[in-house]
Design an enzyme around this catalytic site. Structure first.
Site, PDB file in Angstrom:
ATOM      1  N   PRO A   2      -7.345  -0.979   6.515  1.00  0.00           N
ATOM      2  CA  PRO A   2      -6.083  -0.057   5.965  1.00  0.00           C
ATOM      3  C   PRO A   2      -5.604  -0.755   4.546  1.00  0.00           C
ATOM      4  O   PRO A   2      -5.176  -1.766   4.547  1.00  0.00           O
ATOM      5  CB  PRO A   2      -5.162   0.351   7.014  1.00  0.00           C
ATOM      6  CG  PRO A   2      -5.479  -0.495   8.098  1.00  0.00           C
ATOM      7  CD  PRO A   2      -6.483  -1.211   7.878  1.00  0.00           C
ATOM      8  N   GLU A   3      -5.871   0.187   3.665  1.00  0.00           N
ATOM      9  CA  GLU A   3      -5.231  -0.146   2.401  1.00  0.00           C
ATOM     10  C   GLU A   3      -4.064   0.659   1.988  1.00  0.00           C
ATOM     11  O   GLU A   3      -4.037   1.719   2.687  1.00  0.00           O
ATOM     12  CB  GLU A   3      -6.267  -0.355   1.178  1.00  0.00           C
ATOM     13  CG  GLU A   3      -7.195  -1.565   1.511  1.00  0.00           C
ATOM     14  CD  GLU A   3      -8.291  -1.947   0.428  1.00  0.00           C
ATOM     15  OE1 GLU A   3      -8.066  -1.404  -0.888  1.00  0.00           O
ATOM     16  OE2 GLU A   3      -9.142  -2.277   0.583  1.00  0.00           O
TER      17      GLU A   3
END
Ligand SMILES: [Zn+2]
Length: 280
Positions: A2-3
Site C-alpha cells: 500500500p502506498e
C-alpha cells in the site's frame, strides 16, 4: 504494497464504516503489530466514538471523542476489512473494532503493519513531508529538497517520506516514466522544468491509481503503466522495459524514452570527501 492511493482508499472506506460510530468492543491479538499491551489497547478504545479519520502519507489516524488517537500503518499486507468481505478468511486477524454499523478488523498476513494508540501525534507522523493529496506538491519546495539531497538518485529522494509523504516504489516508478526521466538521474541534475514534470507525473499516477481502486478490481490484474512489466514494450515508445535495483528496490523504467540527465556545468555537486582506505 500500500502506498498513498491505497491507504487513501482504505481511509475512505473506514469513514463509511466507522465515522460517528461508537466502538462497543476492541480486541488486539498480536504484539508484533499493536504497540503496548492488548489489554490497554482494548480499554482505551472501548466505549469511545470515532469523530474523524485522517491520513498523512501511508499513515492513518483514527480520532476518538476523548482525544485518543489510533495510528495505523499497513506495512506490506495490512488492511482493514469488514465482516463478511470476500477473501477475509484467508487473512490473519489481528485487531477487531466492533462498531454499530460494522465490525471492522485489521488483518495482516505478514504482520509488518503497526497500530499505535496515543494521546498526541506520534513522531513518525509529525516528521512526514507534505502529502500530495492534502497539500499538493510545491515545485519550488521540492526543488530545494532535491538540491539538498544532491548525491542521491531522484527516485530515492521521491520515496523519502520526509520529502513527500506517501510516495513509494510504485508511484515513483510511474511518475518518473510519465515525466520521461531515468530513475538513476542524480537529484542535483534536475532543472526546474524537470521538477515540474515530476510533480505533474506524481499527480497523474496518484489520481490514476485512485480511479482504478474505485473501480474495484481488487488487485487481480496489474493496473500500472510500467511497474512490474519488465521485458514488455513501453506503452509510449515500444522499447522493451528494463528492470534494475536502485537503493535496494526493484525499479522498472524505459531505456528508450526516459532520459538520464547529466549534471549541468557549474552546478555539479562537490565530490564527496575521500574516505581513508582501510586495510582488509
Ligand atoms: Zn519508452
Amino acid at each position: 504494497v500500500p502506498e498513498l492511493p491505497e491507504v487513501e482508499f482504505v481511509r475512505r472506506r473506514l469513514v463509511r464504516w466507522l465515522k460517528g460510530a461508537r466502538i462497543v468492543g476492541a480486541w488486539a491479538g498480536d504484539r508484533m503489530v499493536v504497540k503496548g499491551t492488548a489489554k490497554s489497547f482494548a480499554e482505551r478504545l472501548s466505549g469511545r466514538t470515532v469523530t474523524g479519520l485522517g491520513r498523512r502519507g501511508k499513515w492513518l489516524r483514527i480520532e476518538l471523542d476523548d482525544g485518543t488517537l489510533l495510528f495505523g500503518h499497513l506495512g506490506m499486507t495490512g488492511d482493514f476489512r469488514r465482516d463478511g468481505e470476500p477473501r477475509f478468511e484467508r487473512a490473519r486477524l489481528l485487531v477487531e473494532l466492533r462498531g454499530k454499523r460494522a465490525v471492522v478488523r485489521y488483518v495482516d498476513a505478514r504482520r509488518l503493519g503497526r497500530l499505535v494508540v496515543a494521546t498526541e501525534d506520534i513522531p513518525t507522523w509529525t516528521k512526514l513531508g507534505p502529502d500530495p493529496l492534502l497539500e499538493g506538491i510545491d515545485p519550488a519546495a521540492l526543488s530545494a529538497k532535491l538540491a539538498r539531497r544532491a548525491r542521491r538518485t531522484v527516485k530515492e529522494v521521491l520515496m523519502d517520506q520526509t520529502v513527500l509523504a506517501g510516495v513509494g516504489n510504485i508511484q515513483a516508478i510511474e511518475a518518473l516514466w510519465k515525466a520521461r526521466i531515468d530513475p538513476r538521474t542524480l537529484a542535483s541534475a534536475l532543472s526546474t522544468e524537470h521538477v515540474a514534470a515530476i510533480v505533474a507525473g506524481l499527480h497523474w499516477t496518484i489520481e490514476r491509481t485512485l480511479a482504478d481502486l474505485a473501480k474495484g478490481d481488487d488487485g487481480e490484474k496489474n493496473p500500472f503503466m510500467i511497474y512490474g512489466r519488465k521485458g514488455t514494450p513501453c506503452p509510449r515508445c515500444k522499447t522493451l522495459l528494463a528492470r534494475i535495483e536502485l537503493g535496494g528496490r526493484t525499479t522498472t523504467f524505459c531505456p528508450g524514452c526516459q532520459e538520464r540527465i547529466k549534471a549541468r556545468q557549474g552546478t555539479r555537486a562537490r565530490p564527496r570527501a575521500q574516505r581513508p582506505r582501510t586495510s582488509p
